[in-house]
Design an enzyme around this catalytic site. Structure first.
Site, PDB file in Angstrom:
ATOM      1  CE  LYS A 172      -2.185   3.414   2.204  1.00 48.52           C
ATOM      2  NZ  LYS A 172      -1.846   4.345   1.106  1.00 48.52           N
ATOM      3  CD  GLU A 247      13.394   2.023  10.243  1.00 46.99           C
ATOM      4  OE1 GLU A 247      13.673   3.061  10.888  1.00 46.99           O
ATOM      5  OE2 GLU A 247      13.953   0.940  10.410  1.00 46.99           O
ATOM      6  CB  CYS A 281      13.349   9.510   8.134  1.00 41.71           C
ATOM      7  SG  CYS A 281      13.995   8.299   6.999  1.00 41.71           S
ATOM      8  CD  GLU A 380      10.112  13.560  11.293  1.00 44.65           C
ATOM      9  OE1 GLU A 380       8.986  13.046  11.396  1.00 44.65           O
ATOM     10  OE2 GLU A 380      11.100  12.964  10.820  1.00 44.65           O
TER      11      GLU A 380
END
Ligand SMILES: NC(=O)C1=CN([C@@H]2O[C@H](COP(=O)(O)OP(=O)(O)OC[C@H]3O[C@@H](n4cnc5c(N)ncnc54)[C@H](O)[C@@H]3O)[C@@H](O)[C@H]2O)C=CC1
Ligand SMILES: O=Cc1ccc(S(=O)(=O)O)cc1
Length: 478
Positions: A172, A247, A281, A380
């Site tokens: 997906k 992750e 990331c 973040e």
């Protein structure tokens, strides 16, 4: 307008509706339309994968290896075209897009080799005349949920090991960037892999992703994306006894010591913080600088940043493309306002840019005089926004670098072997870089972090087998 469908049991299958895939560099450019699946598609994809699993799991590893190698060869041969497509849909520059497509091809070739290297152990039993064999078997049907920032590399680095070790897959992809995953699925569909072994279901995370995570026929979920979604997936997987690998975010520190080579420190900071529009990331958003080099570093960063060209991702000479979406741009600009409100100094950039085409452009932003406890240094942002934190010495730099809920990557710029060695040992991150940007990893070694960044076994390299296989211990009496 071209329309592209889901791949389920070897058949291209329409969903309820189609959704346009827009170019973030130029909103007037629609790449194609991609189908929006629903829970029925997930049901059909899991059924097809379940039916294909017994033969694939026990079949010839040479056939698996040949198929993965063929996929890798085609991706590498078409790297320019695939890289251009991903740059057009995600907004990273064409060079970065081609680099990412190359990485995807290399990953398939690496795992073509890993198919043949899966090994076990034979040990003597503590009882006489008994042998013990430890083998690895595929986990089953795995659900792979991928983000928008690496539209082909992240799908590749989950699909390739999953297939190499005998699992069947339902992928997906992120609904923002279905084009690269669809192109990859099309290549896989012609690779000789039997129908049902690999399935693609495109659509919304809350619909397709959620249905996958909660499906009893899915044995493991590998997810990359935001912390909030990842944590919920982990709870659901643990409750339902599924393996899970996550992750998620980072707030990666880049330490710059007084003894660093200034030009090198500036270059790697610009690379870490702003390239790929800061949407990695592994990007560094906290530049932790000791006081002796701090004023020179800020001045050199301002000078270097003035030369960065923001523009259309596909245009020659562009260093940094647009932000990937309106919502991500809103988030980035909101953090500029938050940083100013917290009392940090906006030393460069941070402005919405209007260029020749309508796209999500902003200039890369640098905050100076920021304090470690500010929100801009804790949360973040996932955009081209970095802040500089002044510290007294190495010890304070290390403590500040580790003072985060995340732990993906961390870097240090220094000419001191003593500090480099100490940092490698004491950084609380899964990946540590010395005199290199925090972003920029190899494809054949483990990737992953500590603390809030990652959960479960590492991705990549030979370590990928830990997640995509399950261990069996067999005892035989002679
Ligand atoms: N660490 C990383 O590599 C990434 C981090 N992010 C972070 O996440 C923020 C939001 O980006 P998004 O694309 O919205 O990330 P997200 O976490 O919502 O999406 C990642 C994937 O999960 C799927 N998903 C969403 N909701 C789901 C659910 N309830 N169940 C199962 N799957 C679901 C999405 O469709 C996509 O395929 C970014 O601003 C950034 O901070 C985003 C992308 C990559
Ligand atoms: O998740 C995929 C991924 C993450 C980071 C990088 S890099 O640090 O930019 O090399 C590449 C791929």
């Amino acid at each position: 307008m071209q329309q592209h469908d889901n791949l389920i049991g070897g058949q291209w299958t329409k969903g309820n509706a189609y959704s346009p895939n827009l170019n973030p560099s130029n909103l007037g450019d629609t790449i194609a339309e991609y189908t929006q699946g629903n829970a029925t598609h997930v049901e059909a994809a899991v059924a097809a994968a379940t039916a294909a699993f017994p033969a694939w799991a026990t079949g010839s590893i040479q056939a698996r290896s040949d198929a993965l190698d063929k996929i890798g060869t085609e991706i590498l041969a078409r790297r320019e075209e695939l890289g251009t497509l991903l740059s057009r849909e995600e907004g990273k520059t064409k060079a970065e897009g081609i680099g990412e497509a190359t990485r995807a091809g290399q990953i398939f070739k690496f795992f073509a080799g890993e198919c043949l290297r899966l090994s076990g152990e034979t040990l003597p039993s503590v009882r006489p005349n008994i042998g013990v064999e430890i083998t690895r078997e595929p986990v089953g049907v795995v659900g792979l949920i991928t983000p928008w920032n690496f539209p082909i590399a992240i799908p590749a680095w989950k699909i390739a090991p999953a297939l190499a070790f005998g699992n069947c897959v339902v992928l997906k992809p992120a609904d923002l960037v279905p084009g690269s995953s669809w192109a990859l699925a099309e290549i896989i569909s012609r690779s000789g892999i039997p129908a049902g072994v690999f399935n693609l279901v495109m659509g919304r995370g809350s619909v397709i992703g959620n249905a996958l995570v909660n499906h009893p026929g899915i044995h493991a979920i590998s997810f990359t994306g935001s912390v909030g979604v990842g944590r919920n997936i982990a709870i659901q997987c643990v409750t339902n006894h599924k393996k899970v690998q996550l992750e998620m975010g980072g707030k990666n520190p880049q330490v710059i010591l007084d003894d660093a080579d200034l030009n090198q420190a500036v270059e790697l900071s610009v690379q870490s913080a702003f390239y790929s529009t800061g949407q990695r990331c592994t990007a560094s958003s906290r530049l932790i600088v000791t006081e002796g080099i701090y004023p020179k570093f800020i001045a050199a960063m301002q000078e270097r940043m003035a030369k960065i060209k923001v523009g259309d991702a596909l245009a020659a000479g562009t260093d940094i493309g647009p932000v990937s979406s309106q919502s991500q741009l809103d988030q980035d600009l909101e953090y500029i306002a938050i940083g100013k409100g917290e009392g940090a100094t906006l030393a460069a950039g941070g402005e919405r840019l209007k260029l020749g085409t309508e796209g999500y452009y902003m200039s890369p932003a640098l905050f100076s005089e920021s304090i470690a406890s500010m929100r801009i240094n804790k949360e973040e942002i996932f955009g081209p926004v970095a802040s500089v934190i002044r510290v007294k010495n190495y010890e304070e730099a290390l403590a500040t670098a580790n003072d985060t809920e995340f732990g993906l990557s961390a870097g240090i710029a220094t000419t001191s072997l003593k500090y480099a060695t100490h940092f490698k040992r004491h950084s609380q991150a899964g990946m540590v870089m010395v005199n290199l940007p925090t972003a920029g990893v190899d494809y054949h070694v483990p990737f992953g972090g500590r603390k809030g960044s990652s959960y479960g076994p590492r991705e990549q390299g030979k370590y990928a087998q830990e997640f995509f296989t399950t261990v069996k211990t067999a005892y035989t009496q002679a």
